[in-house]
Design a protein around this motif. Structure first.
Motif, mmCIF file in Angstrom:
data_model
loop_
_atom_site.group_PDB
_atom_site.id
_atom_site.type_symbol
_atom_site.label_atom_id
_atom_site.label_comp_id
_atom_site.label_asym_id
_atom_site.label_seq_id
_atom_site.Cartn_x
_atom_site.Cartn_y
_atom_site.Cartn_z
ATOM 1 N N VAL A 41 0.832 -1.210 0.000
ATOM 2 C CA VAL A 41 0.000 0.000 0.000
ATOM 3 C C VAL A 41 0.866 1.260 0.000
ATOM 4 N N VAL A 42 2.011 1.200 0.673
ATOM 5 C CA VAL A 42 2.893 2.370 0.738
ATOM 6 C C VAL A 42 3.843 2.420 -0.466
ATOM 7 N N ALA A 43 4.480 1.288 -0.801
ATOM 8 C CA ALA A 43 5.565 1.289 -1.786
ATOM 9 C C ALA A 43 5.094 1.436 -3.227
ATOM 10 N N VAL A 44 3.958 0.825 -3.581
ATOM 11 C CA VAL A 44 3.500 0.900 -4.981
ATOM 12 C C VAL A 44 3.124 2.337 -5.374
ATOM 13 N N PRO A 45 2.249 3.024 -4.620
ATOM 14 C CA PRO A 45 1.958 4.421 -4.984
ATOM 15 C C PRO A 45 3.204 5.312 -4.944
ATOM 16 N N PRO A 103 12.163 -3.761 -1.928
ATOM 17 C CA PRO A 103 11.968 -4.555 -3.154
ATOM 18 C C PRO A 103 10.735 -4.142 -3.949
ATOM 19 N N ILE A 104 9.640 -3.849 -3.262
ATOM 20 C CA ILE A 104 8.408 -3.454 -3.959
ATOM 21 C C ILE A 104 8.579 -2.069 -4.579
ATOM 22 N N LEU A 105 9.175 -1.153 -3.837
ATOM 23 C CA LEU A 105 9.402 0.207 -4.339
ATOM 24 C C LEU A 105 10.320 0.192 -5.557
ATOM 25 N N GLN A 138 -0.040 2.202 -18.149
ATOM 26 C CA GLN A 138 1.258 2.044 -17.483
ATOM 27 C C GLN A 138 1.242 1.005 -16.367
ATOM 28 N N LEU A 139 0.208 1.054 -15.522
ATOM 29 C CA LEU A 139 0.138 0.108 -14.403
ATOM 30 C C LEU A 139 0.058 -1.351 -14.869
ATOM 31 N N PRO A 140 -0.805 -1.693 -15.830
ATOM 32 C CA PRO A 140 -0.842 -3.094 -16.294
ATOM 33 C C PRO A 140 0.485 -3.559 -16.903
ATOM 34 N N LEU A 141 1.160 -2.660 -17.662
ATOM 35 C CA LEU A 141 2.426 -3.052 -18.273
ATOM 36 C C LEU A 141 3.555 -3.169 -17.242
ATOM 37 N N ALA A 142 3.447 -2.385 -16.185
ATOM 38 C CA ALA A 142 4.456 -2.457 -15.115
ATOM 39 C C ALA A 142 4.156 -3.575 -14.122
ATOM 40 N N PHE A 143 2.988 -4.183 -14.255
ATOM 41 C CA PHE A 143 2.520 -5.171 -13.286
ATOM 42 C C PHE A 143 3.494 -6.338 -13.066
ATOM 43 N N GLY A 149 8.664 -7.978 -7.505
ATOM 44 C CA GLY A 149 9.081 -7.435 -6.208
ATOM 45 C C GLY A 149 8.233 -7.959 -5.070
ATOM 46 N N LEU A 150 6.934 -8.099 -5.327
ATOM 47 C CA LEU A 150 6.020 -8.601 -4.297
ATOM 48 C C LEU A 150 6.312 -10.059 -3.964
#
Length: 226
Positions: A41-45, A103-105, A138-143, A149-150
């Protein structure tokens, strides 16, 4: 003969103590899941924001801070949490949350940078707003990067959660610590093997989700941008 005796003894142990193992597994999953969800919740945004706004000093500052958290030995970080948050589940979750950030960030940031600029410009030409381009392109392609990372974070956190027992948070680490204390191999094996199985299952499940979501998202993007 010795192996057969141990196997029989271990099966008997499982029959007698399986409720305790299930409770420890539940607690372990709860601590791990809450830590990972908070980190996501913190790292992705935050990663999306850094990728969209190239503010060099802010980028350096945030990545330096998260790197520092990652370099602190896990046992030392748990010990630091004790005078701040006491003992139990809360300090364990907070410490593991800090570990989950980098890792997620990093992967979220890399994922957004990997998106082909021509696709984004094509969406802009079709009238997509900045929010639509962000969420639908962008979000789907970066998924896949985000999920990578997750997945890595999940495996690490499930492993590190075993140390949470040292500050009274429970989980499978409690079985391992108790087994070492009373020199009982069955407890040690049960805790360690259960943690390994949880990590492997979580990685497998997240991998399946990643493939399905990315396949659907890519198909949707190709359709909408043709």
């Amino acid at each position: 003969m010795l192996q057969s005796n141990f196997f029989t003894k271990y099966l008997q142990f499982l029959q007698e103590r399986y409720p305790d193992i299930l409770i420890a597994t539940r607690d372990h999953l709860t601590i791990s899941a809450v830590s990972i969800v908070l980190g996501t919740v913190v790292a992705v945004p935050l990663g999306m924001f850094l990728a969209k706004n190239q503010i060099k000093w802010l980028h350096t500052f945030i990545f330096t801070i998260t790197n520092v958290f990652q370099t602190i030995p896990s046992l030392a970080l748990l010990a630091i949490m004790i005078p701040l948050l006491g003992i139990g589940v809360k300090p364990a979750i907070f410490a593991l949350f800090l570990y989950s950030l980098l890792p997620i960030l990093r992967n979220t940031y890399a994922g957004f940078h990997s998106v082909d600029h021509s696709i984004v410009e094509s969406a802009r030409g079709m009238g997509y707003s900045s929010i639509q381009r962000l969420l639908l392109i962008q979000l789907p392609l970066a998924f896949p990067y985000i999920m990578s990372g997750l997945r890595m974070t999940t495996v690490y956190i499930i492993s590190w959660t075993t140390l949470a027992a040292l500050i009274g948070a429970g989980g499978l680490g409690e079985l391992i610590v108790s087994g070492i204390g009373v020199n009982k191999e069955e407890l040690i094996i049960s805790g360690a093997v259960s943690a390994i199985i949880l990590a492997l299952l979580a990685d497998r499940i997240l991998g399946s989700i990643e493939k399905r979501v990315f396949r659907k998202a890519k198909s949707s993007i190709n359709t909408s941008t043709v």
